[in-house]
Write a protein that holds these residues in place. Sequence first.
Motif, PDB file in Angstrom:
ATOM      1  N   ILE A  37       0.869  -1.171   0.000  1.00 48.74           N
ATOM      2  CA  ILE A  37       0.000   0.000   0.000  1.00 48.74           C
ATOM      3  C   ILE A  37       0.908   1.222   0.000  1.00 48.74           C
ATOM      4  O   ILE A  37       1.836   1.315   0.800  1.00 48.74           O
ATOM      5  N   LEU A  38       0.648   2.145  -0.921  1.00 48.63           N
ATOM      6  CA  LEU A  38       1.334   3.427  -0.921  1.00 48.63           C
ATOM      7  C   LEU A  38       0.387   4.463  -0.345  1.00 48.63           C
ATOM      8  O   LEU A  38      -0.738   4.617  -0.813  1.00 48.63           O
ATOM      9  N   TYR A  39       0.853   5.165   0.674  1.00 49.03           N
ATOM     10  CA  TYR A  39       0.110   6.268   1.272  1.00 49.03           C
ATOM     11  C   TYR A  39       0.708   7.537   0.680  1.00 49.03           C
ATOM     12  O   TYR A  39       1.845   7.887   0.987  1.00 49.03           O
ATOM     13  N   VAL A  40      -0.030   8.204  -0.188  1.00 41.09           N
ATOM     14  CA  VAL A  40       0.476   9.323  -0.968  1.00 41.09           C
ATOM     15  C   VAL A  40       0.084  10.648  -0.326  1.00 41.09           C
ATOM     16  O   VAL A  40      -1.069  10.842   0.070  1.00 41.09           O
ATOM     17  N   VAL A  95       2.520  -4.947   3.592  1.00 38.71           N
ATOM     18  CA  VAL A  95       1.638  -5.544   4.595  1.00 38.71           C
ATOM     19  C   VAL A  95       2.156  -6.902   5.033  1.00 38.71           C
ATOM     20  O   VAL A  95       2.906  -7.569   4.319  1.00 38.71           O
ATOM     21  N   VAL A  96       1.751  -7.301   6.227  1.00 40.90           N
ATOM     22  CA  VAL A  96       2.175  -8.567   6.816  1.00 40.90           C
ATOM     23  C   VAL A  96       1.054  -9.586   6.621  1.00 40.90           C
ATOM     24  O   VAL A  96      -0.084  -9.338   7.008  1.00 40.90           O
ATOM     25  N   GLY A  97       1.394 -10.710   6.023  1.00 38.14           N
ATOM     26  CA  GLY A  97       0.409 -11.750   5.761  1.00 38.14           C
ATOM     27  C   GLY A  97      -0.038 -11.719   4.312  1.00 38.14           C
ATOM     28  O   GLY A  97       0.089 -10.712   3.620  1.00 38.14           O
ATOM     29  N   GLU A  98      -0.547 -12.828   3.841  1.00 33.78           N
ATOM     30  CA  GLU A  98      -0.972 -12.961   2.449  1.00 33.78           C
ATOM     31  C   GLU A  98      -2.468 -12.724   2.269  1.00 33.78           C
ATOM     32  O   GLU A  98      -2.975 -12.782   1.169  1.00 33.78           O
ATOM     33  N   GLY A  99      -3.185 -12.427   3.339  1.00 33.95           N
ATOM     34  CA  GLY A  99      -4.636 -12.314   3.281  1.00 33.95           C
ATOM     35  C   GLY A  99      -5.161 -11.164   2.438  1.00 33.95           C
ATOM     36  O   GLY A  99      -6.308 -11.181   2.011  1.00 33.95           O
ATOM     37  N   CYS A 100      -4.338 -10.168   2.161  1.00 31.43           N
ATOM     38  CA  CYS A 100      -4.782  -8.991   1.404  1.00 31.43           C
ATOM     39  C   CYS A 100      -4.246  -8.947  -0.017  1.00 31.43           C
ATOM     40  O   CYS A 100      -4.617  -8.056  -0.775  1.00 31.43           O
ATOM     41  N   ALA A 101      -3.389  -9.860  -0.385  1.00 26.25           N
ATOM     42  CA  ALA A 101      -2.677  -9.780  -1.665  1.00 26.25           C
ATOM     43  C   ALA A 101      -3.628  -9.648  -2.854  1.00 26.25           C
ATOM     44  O   ALA A 101      -3.475  -8.754  -3.691  1.00 26.25           O
ATOM     45  N   ARG A 102      -4.608 -10.507  -2.945  1.00 28.95           N
ATOM     46  CA  ARG A 102      -5.515 -10.473  -4.100  1.00 28.95           C
ATOM     47  C   ARG A 102      -6.362  -9.212  -4.099  1.00 28.95           C
ATOM     48  O   ARG A 102      -6.566  -8.589  -5.142  1.00 28.95           O
ATOM     49  N   GLY A 103      -6.854  -8.815  -2.936  1.00 31.58           N
ATOM     50  CA  GLY A 103      -7.658  -7.605  -2.862  1.00 31.58           C
ATOM     51  C   GLY A 103      -6.868  -6.363  -3.203  1.00 31.58           C
ATOM     52  O   GLY A 103      -7.355  -5.468  -3.894  1.00 31.58           O
ATOM     53  N   LEU A 104      -5.618  -6.290  -2.728  1.00 32.18           N
ATOM     54  CA  LEU A 104      -4.765  -5.151  -3.044  1.00 32.18           C
ATOM     55  C   LEU A 104      -4.448  -5.117  -4.529  1.00 32.18           C
ATOM     56  O   LEU A 104      -4.406  -4.048  -5.144  1.00 32.18           O
ATOM     57  N   ALA A 105      -4.225  -6.271  -5.130  1.00 33.43           N
ATOM     58  CA  ALA A 105      -3.931  -6.342  -6.562  1.00 33.43           C
ATOM     59  C   ALA A 105      -5.129  -5.889  -7.393  1.00 33.43           C
ATOM     60  O   ALA A 105      -4.968  -5.243  -8.427  1.00 33.43           O
ATOM     61  N   ARG A 106      -6.333  -6.216  -6.939  1.00 30.41           N
ATOM     62  CA  ARG A 106      -7.561  -5.861  -7.656  1.00 30.41           C
ATOM     63  C   ARG A 106      -7.994  -4.424  -7.430  1.00 30.41           C
ATOM     64  O   ARG A 106      -8.833  -3.905  -8.140  1.00 30.41           O
ATOM     65  N   ASP A 153      -9.313  -3.426  -4.385  1.00 29.41           N
ATOM     66  CA  ASP A 153     -10.412  -3.421  -3.422  1.00 29.41           C
ATOM     67  C   ASP A 153     -10.232  -2.282  -2.422  1.00 29.41           C
ATOM     68  O   ASP A 153      -9.145  -1.725  -2.280  1.00 29.41           O
ATOM     69  N   ILE A 154     -11.280  -1.965  -1.697  1.00 34.21           N
ATOM     70  CA  ILE A 154     -11.249  -0.889  -0.712  1.00 34.21           C
ATOM     71  C   ILE A 154     -10.508  -1.347   0.536  1.00 34.21           C
ATOM     72  O   ILE A 154     -10.764  -2.432   1.057  1.00 34.21           O
ATOM     73  N   VAL A 155      -9.590  -0.506   1.018  1.00 33.10           N
ATOM     74  CA  VAL A 155      -8.835  -0.775   2.239  1.00 33.10           C
ATOM     75  C   VAL A 155      -9.607  -0.168   3.405  1.00 33.10           C
ATOM     76  O   VAL A 155      -9.882   1.026   3.415  1.00 33.10           O
ATOM     77  N   VAL A 156      -9.956  -1.009   4.389  1.00 32.97           N
ATOM     78  CA  VAL A 156     -10.681  -0.547   5.571  1.00 32.97           C
ATOM     79  C   VAL A 156      -9.776  -0.734   6.779  1.00 32.97           C
ATOM     80  O   VAL A 156      -9.367  -1.849   7.089  1.00 32.97           O
ATOM     81  N   SER A 157      -9.435   0.381   7.438  1.00 28.62           N
ATOM     82  CA  SER A 157      -8.583   0.337   8.624  1.00 28.62           C
ATOM     83  C   SER A 157      -9.454   0.376   9.863  1.00 28.62           C
ATOM     84  O   SER A 157     -10.377   1.171   9.947  1.00 28.62           O
ATOM     85  N   ARG A 170     -15.491  -3.338  -4.107  1.00 31.89           N
ATOM     86  CA  ARG A 170     -16.089  -2.015  -4.301  1.00 31.89           C
ATOM     87  C   ARG A 170     -17.608  -2.062  -4.421  1.00 31.89           C
ATOM     88  O   ARG A 170     -18.276  -1.101  -4.072  1.00 31.89           O
ATOM     89  N   THR A 171     -18.143  -3.129  -4.946  1.00 30.51           N
ATOM     90  CA  THR A 171     -19.599  -3.255  -5.047  1.00 30.51           C
ATOM     91  C   THR A 171     -20.060  -4.396  -4.158  1.00 30.51           C
ATOM     92  O   THR A 171     -19.586  -5.505  -4.282  1.00 30.51           O
ATOM     93  N   GLY A 172     -20.931  -4.107  -3.251  1.00 25.84           N
ATOM     94  CA  GLY A 172     -21.460  -5.137  -2.365  1.00 25.84           C
ATOM     95  C   GLY A 172     -20.793  -5.189  -1.012  1.00 25.84           C
ATOM     96  O   GLY A 172     -21.381  -5.647  -0.052  1.00 25.84           O
ATOM     97  N   GLY A 173     -19.552  -4.756  -0.908  1.00 27.40           N
ATOM     98  CA  GLY A 173     -18.873  -4.702   0.377  1.00 27.40           C
ATOM     99  C   GLY A 173     -18.433  -6.035   0.951  1.00 27.40           C
ATOM    100  O   GLY A 173     -18.113  -6.132   2.128  1.00 27.40           O
ATOM    101  N   THR A 174     -18.376  -7.080   0.137  1.00 23.52           N
ATOM    102  CA  THR A 174     -17.959  -8.393   0.621  1.00 23.52           C
ATOM    103  C   THR A 174     -16.505  -8.347   1.086  1.00 23.52           C
ATOM    104  O   THR A 174     -15.639  -7.819   0.398  1.00 23.52           O
ATOM    105  N   LEU A 175     -16.237  -8.906   2.263  1.00 18.37           N
ATOM    106  CA  LEU A 175     -14.885  -8.977   2.806  1.00 18.37           C
ATOM    107  C   LEU A 175     -14.057  -9.936   1.955  1.00 18.37           C
ATOM    108  O   LEU A 175     -14.477 -11.064   1.700  1.00 18.37           O
ATOM    109  N   THR A 176     -12.877  -9.480   1.498  1.00 14.06           N
ATOM    110  CA  THR A 176     -12.028 -10.321   0.647  1.00 14.06           C
ATOM    111  C   THR A 176     -10.707 -10.698   1.292  1.00 14.06           C
ATOM    112  O   THR A 176      -9.961 -11.476   0.725  1.00 14.06           O
ATOM    113  N   GLY A 177     -10.400 -10.151   2.462  1.00 15.20           N
ATOM    114  CA  GLY A 177      -9.156 -10.522   3.113  1.00 15.20           C
ATOM    115  C   GLY A 177      -8.824  -9.615   4.282  1.00 15.20           C
ATOM    116  O   GLY A 177      -9.376  -8.528   4.422  1.00 15.20           O
ATOM    117  N   THR A 178      -7.926 -10.105   5.120  1.00 11.57           N
ATOM    118  CA  THR A 178      -7.467  -9.355   6.287  1.00 11.57           C
ATOM    119  C   THR A 178      -5.969  -9.584   6.446  1.00 11.57           C
ATOM    120  O   THR A 178      -5.478 -10.691   6.246  1.00 11.57           O
TER     121      THR A 178
END
Length: 135
Positions: free
Chosen positions: A64-67, A78-89, A91-95, A114-122
């Motif tokens: 994640i780049l914070y600009v 990020v630590v862990g592989e749970g966000c890799a696919r969502g970050l690549a796509r 997806d919305i980052v929720v802190s 982005r549509t539907g709000g389904t959780l894709t990873g942590t």
Amino acid sequence: MIRLAVPAALLLTLGATSAGTQTRAPDRATARVEKTLAGLTPGAPQRCLRRDRVTELRTAPNVILYVAGRDRVWRNDVVGEGCARGLARGDIVVSRNLVSGEYCSGDLIHMRVRTGGTLTGTCSLGQFVPYTRNR
């Protein structure tokens, strides 16, 4: 049986050889991250980053780049592989852990489509490495 085994083994060998010699081009998200950081110099990692300094997020697999404009960016691997696919796509980052108004190493983040709000990873945030433009 041998008639099938020899061609199958040959195909497997050719597939392994060609897969090992091909260089894979970076995906669009990774290329965008690299372009954003081009010409910037990394500094010492920081544990936290004030949320009000960030104007935009850019993502790629596990990054994640914070600009904060053209001259200041913080890279977080990020630590862990749970966000890799969502970050690549993209997806919305929720802190979640923003009690102090800061993003901090170890905070959990969740990815949502982005549509539907389904959780894709942590996963959790790593250290924030500042990148700045030398003048």
